[in-house]
Motif scaffolding. Structure first.
Motif, PDB file in Angstrom:
ATOM      1  N   ILE A 147      25.463  60.586 -47.828  1.00  0.00           N
ATOM      2  CA  ILE A 147      26.791  60.065 -48.097  1.00  0.00           C
ATOM      3  C   ILE A 147      26.661  58.803 -48.950  1.00  0.00           C
ATOM      4  O   ILE A 147      25.840  57.948 -48.679  1.00  0.00           O
ATOM      5  CB  ILE A 147      27.550  59.829 -46.765  1.00  0.00           C
ATOM      6  CG1 ILE A 147      29.015  59.525 -47.001  1.00  0.00           C
ATOM      7  CG2 ILE A 147      26.931  58.774 -45.886  1.00  0.00           C
ATOM      8  CD1 ILE A 147      29.861  60.749 -46.882  1.00  0.00           C
TER       9      ILE A 147
ATOM     10  N   GLU B  82      32.581  53.953 -46.514  1.00  0.00           N
ATOM     11  CA  GLU B  82      33.252  54.380 -45.286  1.00  0.00           C
ATOM     12  C   GLU B  82      33.314  55.892 -45.293  1.00  0.00           C
ATOM     13  O   GLU B  82      33.588  56.489 -46.322  1.00  0.00           O
ATOM     14  CB  GLU B  82      34.667  53.795 -45.224  1.00  0.00           C
ATOM     15  CG  GLU B  82      34.645  52.337 -44.829  1.00  0.00           C
ATOM     16  CD  GLU B  82      36.004  51.684 -44.900  1.00  0.00           C
ATOM     17  OE1 GLU B  82      36.730  51.783 -43.915  1.00  0.00           O
ATOM     18  OE2 GLU B  82      36.307  51.099 -45.944  1.00  0.00           O
ATOM     19  N   TYR B  83      33.039  56.510 -44.140  1.00  0.00           N
ATOM     20  CA  TYR B  83      33.056  57.965 -44.113  1.00  0.00           C
ATOM     21  C   TYR B  83      33.446  58.499 -42.756  1.00  0.00           C
ATOM     22  O   TYR B  83      33.664  57.739 -41.808  1.00  0.00           O
ATOM     23  CB  TYR B  83      31.721  58.535 -44.597  1.00  0.00           C
ATOM     24  CG  TYR B  83      30.472  57.999 -43.922  1.00  0.00           C
ATOM     25  CD1 TYR B  83      29.804  56.884 -44.438  1.00  0.00           C
ATOM     26  CD2 TYR B  83      29.954  58.617 -42.789  1.00  0.00           C
ATOM     27  CE1 TYR B  83      28.644  56.400 -43.841  1.00  0.00           C
ATOM     28  CE2 TYR B  83      28.792  58.140 -42.186  1.00  0.00           C
ATOM     29  CZ  TYR B  83      28.143  57.028 -42.710  1.00  0.00           C
ATOM     30  OH  TYR B  83      27.006  56.566 -42.121  1.00  0.00           O
ATOM     31  N   ASP B  84      33.548  59.790 -42.687  1.00  0.00           N
ATOM     32  CA  ASP B  84      33.971  60.524 -41.503  1.00  0.00           C
ATOM     33  C   ASP B  84      33.314  59.987 -40.229  1.00  0.00           C
ATOM     34  O   ASP B  84      32.101  59.847 -40.141  1.00  0.00           O
ATOM     35  CB  ASP B  84      33.590  62.000 -41.708  1.00  0.00           C
ATOM     36  CG  ASP B  84      34.080  62.871 -40.561  1.00  0.00           C
ATOM     37  OD1 ASP B  84      34.744  62.328 -39.663  1.00  0.00           O
ATOM     38  OD2 ASP B  84      33.790  64.085 -40.586  1.00  0.00           O
ATOM     39  N   LYS B  85      34.167  59.717 -39.245  1.00  0.00           N
ATOM     40  CA  LYS B  85      33.671  59.076 -38.029  1.00  0.00           C
ATOM     41  C   LYS B  85      32.952  60.029 -37.086  1.00  0.00           C
ATOM     42  O   LYS B  85      32.495  59.644 -36.017  1.00  0.00           O
ATOM     43  CB  LYS B  85      34.822  58.388 -37.298  1.00  0.00           C
ATOM     44  CG  LYS B  85      35.420  57.274 -38.131  1.00  0.00           C
ATOM     45  CD  LYS B  85      36.038  56.209 -37.289  1.00  0.00           C
ATOM     46  CE  LYS B  85      36.562  55.053 -38.120  1.00  0.00           C
ATOM     47  NZ  LYS B  85      35.512  54.302 -38.804  1.00  0.00           N
ATOM     48  N   THR B  86      32.863  61.306 -37.444  1.00  0.00           N
ATOM     49  CA  THR B  86      32.219  62.241 -36.521  1.00  0.00           C
ATOM     50  C   THR B  86      30.913  62.818 -37.062  1.00  0.00           C
ATOM     51  O   THR B  86      30.199  63.504 -36.338  1.00  0.00           O
ATOM     52  CB  THR B  86      33.162  63.416 -36.187  1.00  0.00           C
ATOM     53  OG1 THR B  86      33.549  64.015 -37.419  1.00  0.00           O
ATOM     54  CG2 THR B  86      34.375  62.948 -35.411  1.00  0.00           C
ATOM     55  N   SER B  87      30.607  62.545 -38.317  1.00  0.00           N
ATOM     56  CA  SER B  87      29.385  63.178 -38.809  1.00  0.00           C
ATOM     57  C   SER B  87      28.334  62.157 -39.199  1.00  0.00           C
ATOM     58  O   SER B  87      28.570  61.281 -40.020  1.00  0.00           O
ATOM     59  CB  SER B  87      29.696  64.090 -40.000  1.00  0.00           C
ATOM     60  OG  SER B  87      30.094  63.324 -41.086  1.00  0.00           O
TER      61      SER B  87
ATOM     62  N   GLU C 205      25.239  61.131 -41.086  1.00  0.00           N
ATOM     63  CA  GLU C 205      24.546  61.574 -42.290  1.00  0.00           C
ATOM     64  C   GLU C 205      23.691  60.443 -42.825  1.00  0.00           C
ATOM     65  O   GLU C 205      23.918  59.280 -42.474  1.00  0.00           O
ATOM     66  CB  GLU C 205      25.569  61.977 -43.363  1.00  0.00           C
ATOM     67  CG  GLU C 205      26.331  63.239 -43.031  1.00  0.00           C
ATOM     68  CD  GLU C 205      27.372  63.553 -44.088  1.00  0.00           C
ATOM     69  OE1 GLU C 205      27.000  64.165 -45.094  1.00  0.00           O
ATOM     70  OE2 GLU C 205      28.529  63.187 -43.894  1.00  0.00           O
TER      71      GLU C 205
ATOM     72  N   ASP D 293      37.052  50.283 -34.764  1.00  0.00           N
ATOM     73  CA  ASP D 293      36.913  51.217 -35.892  1.00  0.00           C
ATOM     74  C   ASP D 293      35.652  50.945 -36.718  1.00  0.00           C
ATOM     75  O   ASP D 293      35.322  51.720 -37.615  1.00  0.00           O
ATOM     76  CB  ASP D 293      38.166  51.219 -36.783  1.00  0.00           C
ATOM     77  CG  ASP D 293      38.500  49.850 -37.310  1.00  0.00           C
ATOM     78  OD1 ASP D 293      38.129  48.855 -36.647  1.00  0.00           O
ATOM     79  OD2 ASP D 293      39.127  49.756 -38.383  1.00  0.00           O
TER      80      ASP D 293
END
Ligand code: ZN
Length: 461
Positions: A174, A178-183, A185, A235
């Motif tokens: 990635i 900031e990126y998806d909170k569930t994956s 990487e 967050d």
């Protein structure tokens, strides 16, 4: 008295023990200066200020470091829209950040390091990660290899296995900050130079740092490889704080932080703040509606930092009313304390008990709603004399930070005081016609008189 905090690393409350006697190293993620801080950010800064003040109340010296992120994806995107250089673009927002802190009576931190002034420290950290085999270069960028860091996920509880990267050959990466909170990487540490983006020289090629490495570099530079407290908002737990741990511990081999203390969200009218809903407010919006910034601080104190706080204009108005009432009551107490000064033994005992209660609440994971309720109990108490009340209020305000020691009362003109005295005499002599005349005279001079059981009280009309 022991201080207890909810440590997010172990997901429970525990007694705080500093690494060095009576000294605390505390890092809090500061603003990304691409816009004004919104009230959700401000709630976090207030909670961190309360945390610092509570430690100071307990006799600790707190070295608080708050970074200024002045290079990052959003800054670059927004500055490019305006055609300004990033340093020109961020300047007014950085200035506004410090103005906001002052208006909210947030105490100054020890250091406010800027990311662009610490690029060398970031490069050093990335080099150490490459050397330790926890990072790899590809296409001119450098990424953190989460599969190589065994305890990845220890803060967020998100297992690296839930991401596609774990142990696989086809690692997913990635590039955005900031990126998806569930994956989970592999995330970027150093971004290859792109057109028109600010860039710096590094052994791995021209480019700029990722956001996460900024905080690892700046926190450890000033507080050492291991420090006591890292604060922020929930967050930021994933990916930001999780990545900070991986980068720092991966580079030094030492524990990064002992206590992660994270504040909850603020919602507006029960909804998440978002551009599309048009419900993102900053301190300037509140002031435009004639609210006192400290009313927002008061509102923040009414909810525990680990509970969600729902902001509405009505709740802010209620806080403003409460704050005004509190100020009025304190002015009265201040005036009364000049008249009665003797402190009886039973008051002394009660004072000690109330101080202990206050300490108990703030030291119990910053239970400010209860501390605030205790303050009101004192203000209204009939058992305490005014001097004791005032001393307790000022002492508690060291933590609450509502600026209660600086309330200015309107100076009552000598002529008004004289008329009040004269009127009192008439009332004692039961000459009510004359006392009514004097009341009218006092009113014509702009003062209202209230005959309370403890004597006449004046209020500016
Ligand atoms: Zn940070």
């Amino acid at each position: 008295m022991a201080v207890k905090f909810y440590n997010f690393l172990i997901r429970k409350k525990e007694t705080f023990k500093s690494l060095r006697p009576k000294q605390v190293g505390f890092y809090a993620c500061g603003p990304t200066v691409y816009d004004y801080a919104h009230i959700g950010n401000l709630r976090t800064y207030i909670f961190e200020d309360i945390l610092k003040r509570t430690l100071e109340y307990n006799g600790y010296k707190v070295n608080l470091v708050v970074n200024i992120t002045d290079v990052e994806d959003k800054i670059i995107r927004e500055s490019q829209k305006t055609g300004k250089s990033i340093s020109d673009f961020v300047k007014p927002y950085e200035k506004a950040f410090f103005e906001d802190l002052k208006k909210l009576n947030i105490e100054k931190a020890w250091k406010y390091p800027k990311a662009t002034k610490h690029i060398k420290d970031m490069i050093k950290l990335i080099a150490a990660l490459l050397k330790n085999g926890l990072a790899y270069e590809t296409g001119g960028s450098v990424y953190f290899d989460i599969s190589k860091f065994k305890s990845y996920g220890k803060l967020s509880g998100l297992s690296a296995r839930s991401g596609s990267a774990f142990g696989g050959k086809n690692q997913s990466r990635i590039d955005s900050d900031e990126y998806d909170k569930t994956s989970a990487e592999d995330f970027v540490l150093w971004k290859v130079a792109k057109n028109n983006e600010p860039l710096w020289d590094a052994p791995f090629g021209k480019g700029r740092p990722g956001w996460h490495i900024e905080c690892s570099a700046m926190s450890m530079k000033y507080l050492g490889n291991t420090f006591d407290i890292h604060g922020g908002a929930v967050d930021l737990i994933f990916p930001h704080h999780e990545n900070e741990i991986a980068q720092s511990e991966g580079a030094t081999g030492k524990t990064f932080v002992k206590y992660f203390i994270e504040g909850e969200h603020l919602s507006v009218n029960g909804e998440k703040m978002s551009k599309s809903l048009g419900n993102i407010f900053n301190l300037r919006d509140l002031e435009a509606k004639k609210f006192d910034p400290l009313a927002f601080r008061y509102l923040s104190l009414t909810a525990h930092y680990r509970s969600k706080l729902n902001f509405t204009w009505e709740s802010l108005q209620a806080s403003q009313n409460a704050l005004e009432k509190l100020r009025e009551a304190i002015i009265e107490i201040k005036n009364e304390q000049k008249q009665h000064s003797d402190i009886l033994e039973n008051v002394r005992v009660l004072k000690k008990h109330l101080s202990k209660e206050f300490e108990k609440y703030i030291n119990d994971d910053l239970d400010m709603p209860r501390a605030l309720a205790l303050l009101w109990e004192i203000v209204k108490s009939e058992k305490l004399n005014p001097k004791t009340k005032y001393n307790l209020i000022i002492d508690f305000d060291k933590v609450l930070g509502l600026n209660l020691g600086k309330i200015k009362s309107e100076k009552i003109p000598v002529i008004v005081l004289k008329l009040v005295k004269e009127r009192e005499k008439c009332r004692q002599e039961k000459n009510f016609t004359k006392s009514d005349e004097l009341r009218k005279k006092i009113e014509s001079l702009g003062w209202l008189i209230d005959d309370s059981p403890s004597g006449p009280k004046l209020k500016k009309n």
